[in-house]
Design a protein around this motif. Structure first.
Motif, PDB file in Angstrom:
ATOM      1  N   ALA A 313       0.814  -1.222   0.000  1.00 42.71           N
ATOM      2  CA  ALA A 313       0.000   0.000   0.000  1.00 42.71           C
ATOM      3  C   ALA A 313       0.844   1.266   0.000  1.00 42.71           C
ATOM      4  O   ALA A 313       0.423   2.298  -0.540  1.00 42.71           O
ATOM      5  CB  ALA A 313      -0.938  -0.005   1.210  1.00 42.71           C
ATOM      6  N   ASP A 314       2.054   1.223   0.603  1.00 42.02           N
ATOM      7  CA  ASP A 314       2.939   2.393   0.579  1.00 42.02           C
ATOM      8  C   ASP A 314       3.150   2.897  -0.839  1.00 42.02           C
ATOM      9  O   ASP A 314       3.138   4.114  -1.103  1.00 42.02           O
ATOM     10  CB  ASP A 314       4.315   2.031   1.163  1.00 42.02           C
ATOM     11  CG  ASP A 314       4.365   2.141   2.672  1.00 42.02           C
ATOM     12  OD1 ASP A 314       3.335   2.500   3.267  1.00 42.02           O
ATOM     13  OD2 ASP A 314       5.422   1.857   3.251  1.00 42.02           O
ATOM     14  N   PHE A 315       3.338   1.969  -1.773  1.00 46.82           N
ATOM     15  CA  PHE A 315       3.674   2.349  -3.144  1.00 46.82           C
ATOM     16  C   PHE A 315       2.428   2.660  -3.969  1.00 46.82           C
ATOM     17  O   PHE A 315       2.474   3.512  -4.865  1.00 46.82           O
ATOM     18  CB  PHE A 315       4.519   1.242  -3.776  1.00 46.82           C
ATOM     19  CG  PHE A 315       5.717   0.905  -2.941  1.00 46.82           C
ATOM     20  CD1 PHE A 315       6.752   1.808  -2.793  1.00 46.82           C
ATOM     21  CD2 PHE A 315       5.795  -0.301  -2.254  1.00 46.82           C
ATOM     22  CE1 PHE A 315       7.843   1.525  -1.994  1.00 46.82           C
ATOM     23  CE2 PHE A 315       6.879  -0.595  -1.457  1.00 46.82           C
ATOM     24  CZ  PHE A 315       7.902   0.320  -1.320  1.00 46.82           C
ATOM     25  N   ARG A 316       1.323   2.005  -3.653  1.00 50.62           N
ATOM     26  CA  ARG A 316       0.066   2.399  -4.302  1.00 50.62           C
ATOM     27  C   ARG A 316      -0.276   3.837  -3.928  1.00 50.62           C
ATOM     28  O   ARG A 316      -0.716   4.626  -4.771  1.00 50.62           O
ATOM     29  CB  ARG A 316      -1.057   1.440  -3.899  1.00 50.62           C
ATOM     30  CG  ARG A 316      -0.837   0.009  -4.377  1.00 50.62           C
ATOM     31  CD  ARG A 316      -2.140  -0.781  -4.402  1.00 50.62           C
ATOM     32  NE  ARG A 316      -2.756  -0.916  -3.094  1.00 50.62           N
ATOM     33  CZ  ARG A 316      -2.545  -1.928  -2.256  1.00 50.62           C
ATOM     34  NH1 ARG A 316      -1.707  -2.906  -2.606  1.00 50.62           N
ATOM     35  NH2 ARG A 316      -3.171  -1.980  -1.094  1.00 50.62           N
ATOM     36  N   ASP A 317      -0.047   4.175  -2.661  1.00 53.69           N
ATOM     37  CA  ASP A 317      -0.287   5.563  -2.230  1.00 53.69           C
ATOM     38  C   ASP A 317       0.576   6.544  -3.016  1.00 53.69           C
ATOM     39  O   ASP A 317       0.104   7.627  -3.402  1.00 53.69           O
ATOM     40  CB  ASP A 317       0.015   5.704  -0.740  1.00 53.69           C
ATOM     41  CG  ASP A 317      -1.043   5.073   0.148  1.00 53.69           C
ATOM     42  OD1 ASP A 317      -2.141   4.752  -0.363  1.00 53.69           O
ATOM     43  OD2 ASP A 317      -0.769   4.888   1.354  1.00 53.69           O
ATOM     44  N   ARG A 318       1.830   6.192  -3.230  1.00 54.13           N
ATOM     45  CA  ARG A 318       2.728   7.090  -3.958  1.00 54.13           C
ATOM     46  C   ARG A 318       2.225   7.323  -5.383  1.00 54.13           C
ATOM     47  O   ARG A 318       2.186   8.453  -5.876  1.00 54.13           O
ATOM     48  CB  ARG A 318       4.144   6.529  -3.976  1.00 54.13           C
ATOM     49  CG  ARG A 318       4.910   6.714  -2.667  1.00 54.13           C
ATOM     50  CD  ARG A 318       6.148   5.814  -2.646  1.00 54.13           C
ATOM     51  NE  ARG A 318       7.036   6.075  -1.523  1.00 54.13           N
ATOM     52  CZ  ARG A 318       6.801   5.726  -0.256  1.00 54.13           C
ATOM     53  NH1 ARG A 318       5.669   5.102   0.047  1.00 54.13           N
ATOM     54  NH2 ARG A 318       7.678   5.987   0.686  1.00 54.13           N
TER      55      ARG A 318
END
Length: 428
Positions: A313-318
């Motif tokens: 999810a960290d990278f989906r958020d980005r």
């Protein structure tokens, strides 16, 4: 003394004299790994037979490079032709690109033995944390994202290791683990073959246990001016002491480390002056955040589209721009960085180096909190060289370091300063 205990410089002398072989040094490091890695968990991939075969090939070479025979760990988001590069991501488990990243190829070309891959925070950016523990206290983080590289060097498993820095991922773990590290000027080391997060910030760096070891790697990369040491003594140095715009965030042990290092240098005969940065630097930390998140949107778009359900999810958020970074914001951050780079470089040659904190404080407990990069991120955006130096211990007995910083492309001179000041600062 066992071979694994040698600094890279000491090992090099024995290797060049024929009193030590690459195979013997590699075997000694492998024995140390077998003893310590069940606790430290620094390695994500290790093939002892491959390492020994590589060492034997190095022992056969006639032309000997500056890294001849030295085992080297590689952060697991930097490609290696003969080992997987997983990025600590479930998306890329077992991936083998079949070619070396530029920095790995240069290291091999200079005779290094690529020992294995060191664990990393996922994509050297966020998401999953490395399994790695701090060698000084297994309950604490070694820092991130270059977790395994810092811990492996600190624990005597390997004399040298590659890390990367986009915020504080090389210098901060060095402080937490009590070792030396170098983040060179941005762009002087080819980053091809390392996972891209931010083209403005990503920088290949390295860990070692002595300033002279850092210099060996710098020689391999032919950094500007490396062939002409200045030869300055401590008494000939003028050092600026810079608390920086985030001094209020420093824990007491980090503040003490900076002040103690300054006092030691002054007592040794260096000219030590307080340095207050010009007003534009008040915005440099926020500018780095904007650049990081603004450029990070595109860095993980491929994985977002092709492996959305597996991507953390960290990278989906980005990718989805959770921080609402705008184009004008990004342009403003670039402009501020350019202005501050000019202001910073103008401080030299008045100073030989600037002394500043390397981390907020001691290594935090647990694996999830790898430490606040706030004392590193501004220097990464400024593109300047930084060298981490151990200084003292905090209230829990953990290492606390400082760093010295120079102007852009002043890497070689900064290494000379490190050689002079390290015995004074690292006196415990």
């Amino acid at each position: 003394m066992e071979p694994w205990q040698l600094t890279a410089t000491a090992a090099t002398a024995l290797l060049q004299e024929g009193r030590l072989t690459a195979e013997a040094l590699t075997r000694s490091c492998l024995e140390r790994i077998a003893e310590r890695d069940p606790v430290t968990k620094a390695w994500s991939y290790l093939d002892p037979l491959l390492a020994i075969r590589s060492a034997r090939e190095v022992d056969k070479t006639y032309v000997r490079g500056v890294l001849h025979g030295l085992p080297l760990g590689v952060k697991d988001m930097i490609d290696t032709a003969d080992m997987p590069t997983t990025h600590n991501s479930p998306i890329y488990q077992g991936l083998q690109q079949g070619r070396d990243a530029a920095c790995v190829g240069i290291a091999r070309g200079e005779g290094a033995v690529i020992l294995g891959k060191t664990d990393t925070v996922e994509f050297a950016a966020g998401g999953r944390r490395a399994l790695t523990r701090n060698p000084h206290d297994a309950a604490r983080t070694p820092g991130g994202s270059s977790s395994g590289s810092a811990a492996a060097v600190a624990d005597g498993m390997v004399p040298l290791a590659f890390g990367t820095q986009t915020g504080g991922s090389t210098i901060r773990p060095a402080s937490f683990c009590g070792i030396y590290a170098m983040k060179p000027t941005h762009g002087v080391v080819n980053s091809e073959g390392a996972k891209r997060y931010s083209h403005t910030l990503d920088t290949i760096g390295w860990y070692a246990r002595a300033p002279s070891d850092l210099r060996l790697v710098a020689e391999a990369f032919r950094l500007f001016g490396i062939e002409a040491p200045t030869g300055k003594t401590v008494q000939q140095l003028r050092i600026g002491v810079c608390q920086g715009p985030n001094w209020h965030l420093a824990e007491e042990e980090s503040q003490n480390a900076l002040l103690l290092a300054a006092k030691r240098l002054e007592a040794a005969g260096a000219i030590v002056e307080e340095l207050a940065l010009p007003q534009p630097f008040e915005g440099i930390t926020e500018a780095q955040r904007v650049v990081l998140l603004g450029e990070g949107r595109g860095a993980f778009l491929q994985e977002y589209l092709q492996a959305h359900g597996t991507l953390h999810a960290d990278f989906r958020d980005r990718v989805e721009n959770f921080a609402d970074i705008t184009g004008p914001q990004l342009a403003g951050a670039y402009n501020l960085a350019g202005d501050c780079r000019k202001l910073w470089d103008a401080l030299f040659p008045r100073f030989d180096a600037v002394l500043t904190p390397a981390a907020v404080g001691e290594a935090p407990l647990g694996r999830q909190d790898t430490g606040n990069p706030v004392f590193n991120s501004m220097w990464t955006l400024l593109h300047v060289p930084c060298i981490a130096i151990p200084a003292t211990r905090g209230p829990h007995g953990m290492p606390v370091g400082v760093q010295i910083v120079g102007p852009r492309f002043g890497d070689a001179a900064l290494l000379d300063v490190a050689a002079a000041v390290a015995p004074v600062i690292d006196a415990e």
